[in-house]
Write a protein that holds these residues in place. Structure first.
Motif, PDB file in Angstrom:
ATOM      1  N   ASP A 106      21.597  -1.838  11.260  1.00 57.85           N
ATOM      2  CA  ASP A 106      21.225  -0.561  10.630  1.00 57.85           C
ATOM      3  C   ASP A 106      21.228  -0.691   9.101  1.00 57.85           C
ATOM      4  N   LYS A 162      10.841   5.085  18.639  1.00 59.37           N
ATOM      5  CA  LYS A 162      12.272   5.369  18.412  1.00 59.37           C
ATOM      6  C   LYS A 162      12.496   6.855  18.613  1.00 59.37           C
ATOM      7  N   HIS A 183      17.886  -3.762  14.019  1.00 61.95           N
ATOM      8  CA  HIS A 183      17.930  -2.368  13.568  1.00 61.95           C
ATOM      9  C   HIS A 183      18.081  -2.337  12.052  1.00 61.95           C
ATOM     10  N   HIS A 213      16.241  -0.403   8.194  1.00 63.88           N
ATOM     11  CA  HIS A 213      15.318   0.545   7.555  1.00 63.88           C
ATOM     12  C   HIS A 213      14.881  -0.101   6.260  1.00 63.88           C
TER      13      HIS A 213
HETATM   14 ZN    ZN Z   1      19.099   3.424  11.706  1.00 64.54          ZN
END
Ligand code: ZN
Length: 405
Positions: free
Chosen positions: A318, A161, A56, A58
């Motif tokens: 994340d 997602k 996970h 970005h």
């Molecule tokens: Zn995220």
């Protein structure tokens, strides 16, 4: 090019092998045949691992290089705007000094839904990110699900997602996809051959995702205290449905200001490789980010319950352009997984063989002949001391040894 790593302890993605010789032939691991070699590396005192997979992230400019510098050889991006994604993909295909990438492309959320409020709240400080931030497609009703999925396929999405998060964990009241829209998206995604990964924060949102038939949850649910009997019940349901969960404990820790969040950034083994300016990004303003104030304690409880119930827990951080930082955070995530009850070997598998299998990355995640030589060599034994993953000696991507410069 044939490089032999001699006398090395191996964690092959599933189990530890006390001593082995491992041959890298061009971009793959090969059976050692005793033949000629172009280079030999003494692996004694160290452990060879498959490259880490962060399930996970970005991605934005510079981050795939940072990830690889810390041994993350594959990032699974969970929301990326189209022009940025096209550029990052090209980079990952063309160059060996950055991590590889898979992505959902644009995530599915309601108009004005999470994470629009983060873009709005932090917009002033994000101009330098260029096309990594900006307006994106949203979905308002079930009739749009097929067209939404088609647009993602056109972007080259590897999975779908879906955000189910009303912001309530942070006291927000955000627009959110209805259960009917979530179910239509999962169905359209599956029809198009895409796995459905749902972002959730609460137990109730997790149940909506399970009702809709998702394949994975990202973020462990973290609104319920560990003593709440529903935690074990929900964990058992997740396991029974064969749904896997991407942990993101380091994200929950950073957002809630957990004291341990800065620990990895103070570890001398990490500091020595850290690009300038990264340390300052350890903390974020939690106001716009839907994470429960007691999220970390709750997330530990949920992770422990999932693991006990037999659900697959996959390591994900994340990592994004604010915090937690790319690459570095995976080492914190591994340590947090062991605090949540996984053994060191289970935590390492959750960052290698397990995500490779669940995301159908059949060419990586383990050390075996014929698989890609995405590898890290560390000092010590991370199957006994998980923080040994931070003592990076060497990193290879597709058989290319990374320079330390
Ligand atoms: Zn995220």
């Amino acid at each position: 090019m044939r490089t032999l790593i001699k006398d090395v302890r191996v964690f092959d993605g599933e189990r530890a092998i006390p001593r082995a010789d491992v041959l890298i032939e061009n971009d793959q691991v090969a059976e050692w045949d005793g033949g000629r070699t172009d280079a030999e590396i003494d692996g004694s005192g160290g452990t060879l691992l498959p490259g880490l997979i962060d399930a996970h992230t970005h991605v934005s400019d510079g981050m795939l290089a940072q990830a690889l510098a810390f041994g993350v050889t594959t990032e699974l991006d969970m929301f990326c705007l189209p022009s940025n994604l096209a550029r990052q993909r090209r980079l990952a295909a063309d160059r060996d000094d950055v991590a590889d990438l898979r992505s959902s492309g644009v995530l599915a959320t309601a108009p004005g839904g999470h994470p629009s409020q983060i873009m709005a709240a932090e917009a002033a400080g994000l101009e330098h990110l260029g096309d990594a931030v900006g307006p994106f497609d949203t979905i308002a009703d079930a009739g749009e699900a097929e067209a939404f999925v088609e647009a993602r396929l056109a972007e080259g999405a590897d999975y779908l997602k879906i955000v189910i998060d009303d912001g309530s964990t942070a006291g927000l009241d955000l627009p959110v996809l209805s259960p009917g829209v979530v179910a239509a998206l999962v169905e359209a995604g599956h029809a198009a051959g895409l796995m459905a990964v749902a972002h959730i924060a609460t137990a109730r949102e997790a149940a909506i995702a399970l009702d809709a038939g998702v394949d994975a949850l990202t973020h462990v649910f973290h609104d319920l205290g560990p003593e709440d009997p529903y935690v074990a019940e929900l964990a058992a349901r997740i396991a029974t449905q064969g749904v896997f969960v991407v942990s993101t404990l380091s994200y929950i820790e950073v957002i809630t200001g957990g004291e341990g969040g800065a620990e990895v950034l103070q570890d001398e083994r990490i500091v020595s490789r850290l690009p300038e300016g990264t340390a300052g990004t350890a903390r974020r303003d939690p106001g716009a980010v839907p994470v429960h104030p007691r999220g970390l304690v709750n997330a530990f409880g949920a992770t422990r319950a999932l693991h006990t119930a037999g659900a697959a827990v996959v390591a994900g951080t994340d990592a994004n352009f604010l915090a937690p930082p790319h690459g570095v955070s995976m080492h914190r995530e591994l340590a947090l997984l062991t605090e949540a009850g996984l053994t060191c070997e289970e935590a390492l598998a959750a960052a290698t063989a397990v995500p490779a299998r669940l995301f159908a990355l059949h060419d990586r995640g383990r050390i075996a002949p014929g698989l890609r030589a995405d590898l890290l060599l560390v000092d010590g034994d991370p199957t006994r001391d998980i923080t040994a993953t931070r003592a990076l000696r060497e990193v290879w991507r597709r058989g290319v040894r990374q320079s330390r410069a």
